[in-house]
Each structure stands twice: as C-alpha cells, then as structure tokens.
Design a protein around this motif. Structure first.
Motif, PDB file in Angstrom:
ATOM      1  N   GLU A   1       0.806  -1.215   0.000  1.00  0.00           N
ATOM      2  CA  GLU A   1       0.000   0.000   0.000  1.00  0.00           C
ATOM      3  C   GLU A   1       0.844   1.273   0.000  1.00  0.00           C
ATOM      4  OE1 GLU A   1      -2.978  -0.126  -0.620  1.00  0.00           O
ATOM      5  OE2 GLU A   1      -3.785  -2.031   0.083  1.00  0.00           O
TER       6      GLU A   1
ATOM      7  N   GLY B   1      -0.956  11.377 -12.222  1.00  0.00           N
ATOM      8  CA  GLY B   1      -2.337  11.833 -12.087  1.00  0.00           C
ATOM      9  C   GLY B   1      -3.359  11.074 -12.909  1.00  0.00           C
TER      10      GLY B   1
ATOM     11  N   GLU C   1      -4.658   8.276 -12.340  1.00  0.00           N
ATOM     12  CA  GLU C   1      -5.612   7.601 -11.456  1.00  0.00           C
ATOM     13  C   GLU C   1      -6.236   8.584 -10.465  1.00  0.00           C
ATOM     14  OE1 GLU C   1      -6.779   4.419 -11.064  1.00  0.00           O
ATOM     15  OE2 GLU C   1      -5.824   3.767 -12.908  1.00  0.00           O
ATOM     16  N   ALA C   2      -6.109   9.893 -10.742  1.00  0.00           N
ATOM     17  CA  ALA C   2      -6.486  10.901  -9.744  1.00  0.00           C
ATOM     18  C   ALA C   2      -7.946  10.790  -9.317  1.00  0.00           C
ATOM     19  CB  ALA C   2      -6.202  12.293 -10.283  1.00  0.00           C
TER      20      ALA C   2
ATOM     21  N   ALA D   1      -8.238   5.468  -8.148  1.00  0.00           N
ATOM     22  CA  ALA D   1      -7.302   4.857  -7.195  1.00  0.00           C
ATOM     23  C   ALA D   1      -6.504   5.926  -6.451  1.00  0.00           C
ATOM     24  CB  ALA D   1      -6.374   3.892  -7.917  1.00  0.00           C
ATOM     25  N   GLY D   2      -6.279   7.050  -7.091  1.00  0.00           N
ATOM     26  CA  GLY D   2      -5.609   8.160  -6.412  1.00  0.00           C
ATOM     27  C   GLY D   2      -4.269   8.484  -7.036  1.00  0.00           C
TER      28      GLY D   2
ATOM     29  N   ILE E   1      -5.582   3.058   3.210  1.00  0.00           N
ATOM     30  CA  ILE E   1      -4.592   4.131   3.025  1.00  0.00           C
ATOM     31  C   ILE E   1      -5.225   5.219   2.181  1.00  0.00           C
ATOM     32  CG2 ILE E   1      -3.551   3.021   1.002  1.00  0.00           C
ATOM     33  CD1 ILE E   1      -0.790   4.066   2.092  1.00  0.00           C
ATOM     34  N   ASP E   2      -4.764   6.451   2.371  1.00  0.00           N
ATOM     35  CA  ASP E   2      -5.412   7.544   1.643  1.00  0.00           C
ATOM     36  C   ASP E   2      -4.974   7.590   0.184  1.00  0.00           C
ATOM     37  OD1 ASP E   2      -3.150   9.284   1.245  1.00  0.00           O
ATOM     38  OD2 ASP E   2      -3.330   9.964   3.307  1.00  0.00           O
ATOM     39  N   MET E   3      -5.602   8.503  -0.569  1.00  0.00           N
ATOM     40  CA  MET E   3      -5.444   8.502  -2.033  1.00  0.00           C
ATOM     41  C   MET E   3      -4.129   9.099  -2.499  1.00  0.00           C
ATOM     42  SD  MET E   3      -7.757  10.549  -0.651  1.00  0.00           S
ATOM     43  CE  MET E   3      -7.873  12.290  -0.300  1.00  0.00           C
ATOM     44  N   GLN E   4      -3.324   9.643  -1.561  1.00  0.00           N
ATOM     45  CA  GLN E   4      -1.962  10.048  -1.942  1.00  0.00           C
ATOM     46  C   GLN E   4      -0.907   9.164  -1.293  1.00  0.00           C
ATOM     47  OE1 GLN E   4      -2.178  14.451  -1.452  1.00  0.00           O
ATOM     48  NE2 GLN E   4      -0.558  14.463  -3.001  1.00  0.00           N
ATOM     49  N   ARG E   5      -1.382   8.141  -0.586  1.00  0.00           N
ATOM     50  CA  ARG E   5      -0.504   7.138   0.029  1.00  0.00           C
ATOM     51  C   ARG E   5       0.306   7.695   1.194  1.00  0.00           C
ATOM     52  NH1 ARG E   5      -2.550   2.212  -1.639  1.00  0.00           N
ATOM     53  NH2 ARG E   5      -4.201   3.153  -2.798  1.00  0.00           N
ATOM     54  N   TYR E   6      -0.323   8.588   1.972  1.00  0.00           N
ATOM     55  CA  TYR E   6       0.306   9.113   3.182  1.00  0.00           C
ATOM     56  C   TYR E   6      -0.153   8.342   4.429  1.00  0.00           C
ATOM     57  CZ  TYR E   6       1.741  13.704   1.159  1.00  0.00           C
ATOM     58  OH  TYR E   6       2.313  14.715   0.464  1.00  0.00           O
ATOM     59  N   ASN E   7      -1.455   8.491   4.745  1.00  0.00           N
ATOM     60  CA  ASN E   7      -1.987   8.034   6.037  1.00  0.00           C
ATOM     61  C   ASN E   7      -2.535   6.623   5.912  1.00  0.00           C
ATOM     62  OD1 ASN E   7      -4.355   7.451   7.819  1.00  0.00           O
ATOM     63  ND2 ASN E   7      -3.831   9.397   8.749  1.00  0.00           N
ATOM     64  N   PHE E   8      -1.954   5.676   6.688  1.00  0.00           N
ATOM     65  CA  PHE E   8      -2.468   4.304   6.618  1.00  0.00           C
ATOM     66  C   PHE E   8      -2.824   3.759   7.991  1.00  0.00           C
ATOM     67  CE2 PHE E   8       2.294   3.524   6.305  1.00  0.00           C
ATOM     68  CZ  PHE E   8       2.467   2.961   7.557  1.00  0.00           C
TER      69      PHE E   8
ATOM     70  N   TRP F   1     -13.729   6.984   1.225  1.00  0.00           N
ATOM     71  CA  TRP F   1     -12.825   6.254   0.340  1.00  0.00           C
ATOM     72  C   TRP F   1     -12.010   5.221   1.106  1.00  0.00           C
ATOM     73  CZ3 TRP F   1     -12.504   5.059  -4.393  1.00  0.00           C
ATOM     74  CH2 TRP F   1     -11.309   4.563  -4.925  1.00  0.00           C
TER      75      TRP F   1
ATOM     76  N   LEU G   1     -11.176   7.025   4.489  1.00  0.00           N
ATOM     77  CA  LEU G   1     -10.723   8.409   4.401  1.00  0.00           C
ATOM     78  C   LEU G   1     -11.842   9.311   3.874  1.00  0.00           C
ATOM     79  CD1 LEU G   1      -7.687   8.775   5.076  1.00  0.00           C
ATOM     80  CD2 LEU G   1      -8.032   6.565   3.935  1.00  0.00           C
TER      81      LEU G   1
ATOM     82  N   ARG H   1     -12.501  12.385   1.242  1.00  0.00           N
ATOM     83  CA  ARG H   1     -11.809  12.594  -0.039  1.00  0.00           C
ATOM     84  C   ARG H   1     -12.517  13.637  -0.896  1.00  0.00           C
ATOM     85  NH1 ARG H   1     -10.170   8.045  -4.639  1.00  0.00           N
ATOM     86  NH2 ARG H   1      -9.038   9.538  -5.900  1.00  0.00           N
TER      87      ARG H   1
ATOM     88  N   ARG I   1      -8.724  10.450   8.390  1.00  0.00           N
ATOM     89  CA  ARG I   1      -9.063   9.026   8.476  1.00  0.00           C
ATOM     90  C   ARG I   1     -10.179   8.886   9.500  1.00  0.00           C
ATOM     91  NH1 ARG I   1      -7.814   4.426   7.230  1.00  0.00           N
ATOM     92  NH2 ARG I   1      -5.869   5.040   6.207  1.00  0.00           N
TER      93      ARG I   1
END
Lengths: 505, 473
Positions: free
Chosen positions: A269, A282, A284-285, A288-289, A413-420, B385, B400, B402, B421
């Motif tokens: 992830e 971008g 998949e903006a 999927a993100g 996980i968020d759409m920019q792959r920061y917070n999981f 999301w 999340l 979004r 989150r």
C-alpha cells in the motif's frame, strides 16, 4: 510435466493476430497489438466442513488495441474466430475515431526489441486443473474436521482458489505464448464466547505462484517451498483461545517488530502503489488516487531510513506478478525503486516511459481479462533483507516496550498514500526484549514516510518471506491483479497504536 | 476463412443445454453483456473501449440417498458446438463433489411477479446491446467542459461507463426467465491547476439521457470555490453532514454485512449474544427504513434470484425465486437479514434473498442545502474512500474523507478542511443520526462500480469519529 493448455494452443492464435493486425493497418492504425487469453479459475469453499461454494470459471476472448493518429482505440470479443478478430480491429479503430475529439495528448510508445516467437511457463509442478475437485475438497474437509474436533473452535472456513492464466500477445515484432498458475489456500477459525464476544484467526500461508505441490500435508506436496499446513493448523486453536482471552491493548506509541506476514501489505500500500508512475502523473487521480512520490522528487525524496532497499521485479520465481513478457511485449525485468532510503525508480508501461523520457519500459503493463485494456499494474515490490542482518528473535530482543505483529487483516490508506491504518492476525506484547502474551483490538496508524524513516533495523535473509494478494484493485473499468511482496521482519520505533474497541465506542 | 457466422442466440443455448442435461435437475444461465467506457484525466481522454461478452453457467444437480450434489461450471465464449461439453463438465463436477449444504428443490414456474415491466423484452426478443455511440451527446458536452475547465484553470478527471446485460435463466423445473439490466455511471473529479483543491461528483444512469455535464460541472466549480479558503482542523468527533453519496458508501457495506448465516454463527454485529440474530433490535431513534425493491423507480433490478455460485449469502438452488420488496430496517428496527431458503430454514425467518438496489428513507424533506443552513458548526463531507472493516463485532469501518470536506459555520460553508481518516461503524452511526433529509438517487464513490442503484437522504450524524488527519489532498 507442466505444459501450456492444449485447448488454448489449438486455436489459430497467430492467424487471428495476423488478420486483426492487417485489418487495423488497412484502416490506418499506426500501431496494432493483439491479445488472446484463456483464464481458468476454480473456487472451493467449505463452511464448518460442509461444501458452500464450488464453481469453475473459464474466461476466453481476444482484444485488439490500436493507436490511430495518436489516440488509443480498444475493442474486445469472446469469439476466437478470424471474423471476430477482424471485427474487433474495426471496432478498435472506430473507438479511436470517436475518442480523438477529446484527446489532446498524442500516444507514443517506448521502443522495445522484438523477440520473435517466444513462450514462457511459470514454475510449478502440479497443475491444479489436472486434479479432481473432489480430491481438493476432501483435503479442505480434513483440515476443517481437524479444527472442529477442538472444543475451543466454533466455526471453520476453508477455501482454495486456483487460477491458470494463458496469454497470447502479438504486435508484429514479438509473438509471446505464456501460461502461469497460482493458488490461494485459506483457513479461518472462529471462536465465540457465550457473551457474544468473538475472535478469528487465519492461516498465514501466502498465496503463491505455485501448483498444488504448495499444499504441505496433501497428496501433491513436494519440494522446497511447500507450506507446512498441518503444523500451522495444529497451532490455530491454542493461538485463537489465547487471543480471545488476551488483554485489550492500551493505545499509545510502541516500538513494532513487524513480521513479513504483515509487512508485505504495508509495503504494497505505502510503496507499491506510491511508485506507480500512472498514479504519480495523475492518471488515477479520480479513482485509485495519486502519489506523494511525484516525479520532481525522483532521486532525492527521503522515503525511509538508509537501510531501506526496495526493488520492483516481474521475475521472482514464484511471484504472483511474475511473467516472461508483459501485455505490451516488454521482456520483464528487476530494478530499484528505493535505494538507501531514497526514491530512485517507478513502475512503467511503454506509453509513460516514452512520455517521461525514462527510455525503455520496465514491463508493468497488465490486463486482468481479454475484455480489458492493459494499464500499468504492480510488479512484485519487495524490501530486500540486510546481508548478515538480525533474525526476528534478535529484533525482538532489541525492544524494551513494544509489539510484535503477525499476519495481515484490515488495511486502508489515503489517495496520496500518506496516512495508513493496518490491523493483523496476532499481536504479541514485547517487554524487556521478550514476548509476553497476545494483545487484542490492535491497529497501527502512521504516515508513510514517518513509518519507513522510523525503521531502525531490517532483518536478514533468514526471515525473508514472499507474501502477496490475488485481488489488488485499480483502474476504471476495475481490474484485479495478483502481486507478491517479499520482505524480512523489520523494527520500527515509536509507531501509533490504536485500540479498535475504543475507536468504535 | 469461413464466412462470418453469428453464434446461436442465448435462448437457443439455454434450450440446448437443458436438452443435453442427463442429471436429475439442471439450471442454465446465459448472460450476454456489451459495454462501453471512456476515461479522462487532465482535460484529455486516457483510455476507452468497448467489449462484448457471453457467459454460460450450467448448474448440474444430482440427487441421491447420500445427498444432493451440485456441479457449477461457468464458461465464457462457448461455441455452439461446445454447449454439451459445458453440461458434461458440470455433471462430472456434480458427481465428484461433496453434498451441497444448501440443497433445495428448484423453484417451480412462478406467477407474473417475476415478469419484467410491461413493454419490456419477453423471452424470445433479441438481445439488447450498448455501443460507443451511447456517449455521443455526452462526449460532446464533456469536450465543452474540458475547454471551459482549461479556461478556468481547472483540470477534469473521470470515467463514464455503460453496459447492458441480458440474462436468460432456464431450469429443468420449467422456469424461463429473462432480465435486461442497463447500468451506467459517470464520475467527474475537478481539481485546481495546482491540484491543491479537489471536488467530486457522480451519478448513476440507465442510458445517459439524464446526464447533464454542465450541471455536474457547475456543482464541481461551486465546491472548488468553497475551497478557496482552507482551515486545518485536528482529529476528533464532529457533527458531520453526509451527503447521499457518503451515506451510500457506509450503508452499502452494512447491507453486504447483513447475511443471516454469519449472524446465526455469532460472527457479526447482527448476532445476538448467546445465539440467534438481533432482528427486532432498535438501531436508530429515527424512523429510518432501509429497503430494497426490484421495481423501484429508476433503480430497477432483477425480480428473481440470479445466483451463478453458492456462497454464504446466495444459493444456486434458489435461482428463479421471486424477489419481493424487502425492508432490512423498518421504523429504525432491524427487520430482516439476507437469506437463502437454506438459511431461512435454519433461522426460522422469512426467505429474503439479496436484491440489487438499496434505498434509505426517513421521511425527511430537507435538502442538503437546508441542512447546511441549520448547522451551527460542523463538517460537510463529499464522499468516503478506501473503506475497510476493522472489527466485525461492531462493524467498525475505517477509511478516508476525499475530494472535498468542508467546515460549516452559522449555516454556511466557510472553508475546506484537511482530510481525515475515520473509524466509524454504520451500525453505531445510525444510533447517532439526528436527522435524515430528502431521499434521492445517489452514487457511492467507494462501491458504485459494483453497486450503482442506490437512493439515500443526506444524514446529520453526531460525533462522527475522525481518528487522525490525512495530509492527502
């Protein structure tokens, strides 16, 4: 001896490809590729030893993809006949004409050598589709009965999902015939208390690019890499009983020793998806993100600690993303994504490789079905072990107050792959360098770069395991892809732990 | 090369398969799907395509004193001369496997309630198809929106898809049922040129005639304007307004988690401690009704069971069983769980199989704008999301926010807020829902690809748990 499905090779694949490509060229297409696939799948599922699901799926079809004056056109059909191939070529050209009005980025493809007529077969011994379903169901029945005989077990789910994927690709320079096999055996035990409180415990056996020889304890077991199911199943009742009786975790910051059976999904992830170039650009903006690891950061983003060496490959012998040639005729490879903790690479397809000036594609184009257009999909993305690095026990010994995490469960996980946020199958308290019993209701939550920069130690090759999943989702229309992730155990310092009961109350 | 020859019609394939069957009972399902899609990013097209598929599913049933066995084989692209092979493969599977737990007699030919709407196709009518031309007016309007977005410093991303699936079900018990399902979605995501601001909207549609790109684009521009001011807020519990799309994100998951078998096994939030189910328990203080209805206007779906495989929530033996309007939650109380005939017998409850649409209604009349105007301080979501289950005991979900989360102060949207989150259970959330507005069509951002037929009201939820800040934008 394993062989490519003769029912698939009996179709006149090369003739269909030639007919489709010729028609597309006549109609003005500058590029035309042809793909035919047969994908067989079988799912066997038991509930408390009784058959719940058994079905066989057999998907067959062809696809034609063209570039016409800089615009993609794609069409697919289920009939493997010359007439159908020609019609798909005509439809692909028609789609490109309709789409041209709203396309402003000309499509160009990175160069790739032609390989002529080639074939490739994945590494396995026993083809699951050459064994009676009844024999496979009988194995699951035995496994279930063994667990149900234990008074502490309330319910048992057991399933075996098997896939055999045949692909034929032709673009004029390369004509590739390929077949690969994979399977995912899963057993879950459930215990329910009279109070209504329940817990589950699942086997940690990962899905694998192997045949039925993977099923240790079965009549087909054999060779290195066979998973010892009898041993794992024998432990489940005690492990589950201990989990049900375990104290609920105190939220706070803990040092984590993360087992490969859990860490593979965090890699998937927070690294695998974040280093997909289509996300970084971008494309998949809206779905999927995107990715925080954008192209302007290549070569200097401090992704994680200097111990971090992450590779992408489609060549690992039993990897789920492994194949000889991708769905654009690119010979598969292995390369660095993160070197010494710094972002150094992306996963590419031919179009993006050309657009971004990366030279040759590294072979990550994949379509999950003959009805879908290939998109950039994930390679096997793996954290390399430290040569001479510590064992899992040695990592645990270095922790004063922490948690040892095994097995994957919940993930997000968020759409920019920061917070999981991840949970797991088992969490053990570590006190003064030793395990002191299980904890329950545990989740860990972090930001990608904080987490990987907190990695103080990477285990040695002795703890390395290839994990993975069958069901990585991406793209619109939605596509699923199988992918593996290898890693050793690792030690992270000061990770935020949540109590999932407190979160929900 | 032989002359092009169209394969036999699916009605003919069903008849041939039933005629070829030598097993005790047989179910045949023939599906024909055509689909078209367009995808765009950064104001330009990225991918596209059309496809046609044909799938034959044969369920061979063998009944004996030792039990009833079912062999299920589903194969795509079956040639006319291969129909008998598929039947034989299913029959062989039926002789091999262990007995099926969910075995039942096949439903007998049913009354008129499984027939399609008046004027719809009948059994012998030709198969309906879609094609790339379905996007004719839509793609022209989308091109105009790309130009307008470019001039306004915006970038548009998104996806449009349309499919038509014709399903023909025949059984050895004499059923001949047909269902035609048109399904479409359009999703548009608008971003500022620096990608710092983002807004999303989506719509389910049956034929794209009701998709107005300029209306959708105007809504996105309004939301991007809301985001011209940005406020950072910490994690915590907030009064939160969920628009219909976000309500659908959470309630579809609740519906999918409402299987009777798992509840009976003590494994879900709908299990009663000590055994049984929580049917009858109050879930919300509001008189909320969560229901499915195959004939719901604009959300129509199959009026009979179509089960290509047995699972925990479906049974191949139930194929063709008539589906009737079902209330899952009635007046705020849990009223039904997803049942097969097999699980209904185990639970002693009515047979209420899964249905392909979902409607939440609380009788409210307020629009989302009305509810914003009555909010002193709270959050307004766009959608949710990456929703995953954390704890089945409480149905705790994580995910999340979004593409647009906003601060409401004194009845007005005053700023965009950082993403969060969340850790929330839709079951717990229903108990903290203090207002449900006017129900209307909604497309779930998270699940709309698989489940596009939903109608939801905007919801006001007290103490929605925003567990941590997400830096994503």
């Amino acid at each position: 001896m394993p062989r490519i499905d003769p029912e698939f090779t009996a179709y006149p694949l090369a003739e269909l490809a030639a007919a489709a490509r010729q028609r597309a060229t006549e109609l003005g297409a500058q590029h035309a590729d042809f793909r035919a696939e047969r994908i067989r799948a079988q799912q066997i599922g038991l509930s408390d030893g009784h058959l719940e699901t058994m079905f066989d799926a057999d998907d067959l079809g062809l696809a034609v993809r063209v570039v016409l004056d800089g615009t993609w056109g794609f069409a697919a059909s289920v009939d493997l006949t010359a007439a159908s191939a020609v019609r798909a070529a005509e439809e692909a050209v028609q789609v490109a004409r309709v789409a041209a009005a709203i396309n402003s980025e000309p499509i160009e493809l990175a160069d790739e050598p032609g390989y002529g007529e080639v074939s490739w077969l994945s590494s396995y011994q026993v083809d699951p589709f050459e064994v009676d379903a009844a024999d496979k169901a009988a194995l699951l029945t035995d496994w279930s009965a063994g667990l149900l005989a234990d008074q502490r077990i309330g319910h048992v789910d057991a399933s075996l999902y098997q896939v055999r994927e045949c692909k034929f690709y032709a673009d004029g320079a390369t004509s590739a015939l390929q077949q690969r096999v994979r399977l995912h055996p899963v057993v879950t035990a459930i215990a329910v208390e009279p109070s209504g409180r329940f817990e589950t415990m699942r086997t940690l056996a990962p899905p694998a690019g192997r045949g039925l020889e993977y099923l240790g304890g079965s009549p087909w077991a054999g060779g290195q890499g066979s998973w010892d199911f009898p041993a794992e199943l024998a432990q489940l009742p005690e492990l589950l009983a201990e989990k049900l009786a375990a104290p609920s975790v105190q939220p706070g910051r803990y040092d984590l020793v993360v087992d490969p059976s859990n860490l593979w999904l965090t890699i998937h992830e927070s690294i695998g998806h974040a280093t997909e170039l289509d996300r970084a650009l971008g494309y998949e903006a809206a779905y999927a993100g995107t990715s925080f690891a954008t192209v302007d950061k290549l070569g200097h983003l401090r992704y994680g600690s200097p111990l971090m060496h992450v590779t992408g490959d489609r060549t690992d012998e039993h990897g789920l993303a492994t194949i000889g040639y991708d769905d654009e005729g690119v010979a598969t490879q292995s390369w660095d994504l993160i070197t010494g903790g710094v972002l150094t690479g992306y996963q590419l397809d031919r179009r993006m490789a050309r657009m971004q000036g990366f030279g040759r594609s590294n072979g990550c184009a994949f379509a999950d079905s003959p009805a879908h257009m290939p998109i950039q999909r994930m390679a096997n993305v793996s954290l390399q072990p430290a040569e001479g690095g510590p064992s899992t026990q040695e990592l645990i010994a270095g922790v004063e107050h922490g948690i040892y995490v095994l097995g994957d469960k919940s993930w997000s996980i968020d759409m920019q792959r920061y917070n999981f946020q991840f949970t797991g199958q088992r969490f053990y308290q570590i006190a003064h360098g030793r395990l002191s019993g299980q904890l329950k209701d545990v989740a860990y939550q972090a930001t990608t770069t904080d987490f990987w920069n907190s990695m103080e130690a990477v285990g040695g090759p002795q703890s390395y395991v290839l994990g993975g999943a069958f069901n990585c989702g991406k793209g619109q229309p939605g596509q699923v892809a199988p992918v593996s992730h290898g890693c050793p155990a690792a030690l992270m310092r000061g990770v935020r732990i949540l109590n999932t009961v407190a979160e929900g109350s | 090369m032989t002359a092009p020859r169209e394969p036999a019609a699916p009605q003919e394939i069903v008849a041939r398969a039933l005629a070829a069957a030598r097993c005790d009972d047989c179910v045949v399902i023939a599906d024909e799907t055509s689909s078209a899609n367009l995808r765009w990013a950064g104001n330009t097209l990225t991918t596209n395509g059309i496809s046609r598929s044909r799938q034959l599913t044969v369920i061979a049933i063998s009944r004996s004193a030792e039990g009833t066995r079912a062999g299920v084989v589903s194969r795509a692209g079956v040639r006319d001369d291969q129909v008998g092979d598929v039947v034989q493969a299913a029959e062989q599977a039926a002789t091999q496997g262990p007995p099926a737990d969910d075995a039942q007699p096949l439903p007998a030919p049913a009354g008129p309630d499984t027939a399609g709407p008046a004027g719809g196709p009948v059994w012998d009518d030709p198969v309906d198809r879609t094609e790339i031309g379905i996007f004719g007016a839509f793609s022209a309007a989308l091109g105009g929106a790309f130009d307008a977005a470019g001039s306004a410093g915006q970038r548009l991303y998104g996806f449009a898809q349309h499919s038509v699936t014709s399903t023909f079900l025949g059984t050895s018990s004499g059923l001949r049922l047909r269902h035609t399902q048109p399904a479409g979605t359009v999703e548009i995501n608008a971003k500022s040129a620096d990608l710092a601001r983002s807004a999303w909207t989506g719509q389910g549609t049956r034929d794209f005639s009701d998709v107005n790109v300029s209306v959708l684009h105007a809504d996105l521009s309004r939301r991007l304007d809301w985001a011209s001011r940005r406020v950072d807020l910490p994690a915590g519990r907030y009064q939160t307004l969920l628009p219909p799309a976000a309500a659908a994100d959470l309630l579809i998951y609740l519906y999918w988690s409402a299987g009777a078998k798992d509840a009976l096994d003590g494994r879900t939030a709908f299990s009663k401690p000590g055994g049984g189910t929580r049917i009858g328990d109050r879930l919300s203080g509001l008189p909320l009704t969560l229901r499915s209805d195959p004939a719901a206007a604009g959300l129509g779906c199959a009026r009979f069971v179509l089960a290509h495989a047995s699972s925990r929530e479906s049974s191949v033996f139930d194929n063709g069983l008539a589906l009737r309007p079902t209330e899952w939650i009635s007046g705020g109380n849990l009223a039904a769980l997803i049942q097969t005939r097999h699980t209904a017998a185990l639970s002693g409850l009515p047979v209420t199989p899964t249905i392909g649409n979902l409607i939440l209604d609380g009788g409210g009349t307020a629009t989302l704008d009305d509810m914003i105007a009555r909010t002193g301080r709270g959050l307004l979501l766009t959608c949710l999301w990456y929703i995953r289950e954390v704890d089945p005991q409480t149905l705790l979900l994580t995910g999340l926010t979004r593409d647009g989360i906003y601060l409401i102060e004194n009845g007005e949207v005053t700023a965009a807020v950082n993403n969060f989150r969340f850790n929330e259970s839709p079951v717990g959330m229903l108990a903290r829902t203090s207002e449900a507005g006017l129900t209307g069509p909604a497309l779930s951002r998270e699940w709309g690809d698989y489940f596009s037929r939903t109608a939801m009201p905007p919801l006001r939820v007290d103490g929605f748990n925003m567990s941590s800040v997400s830096p994503a934008s």
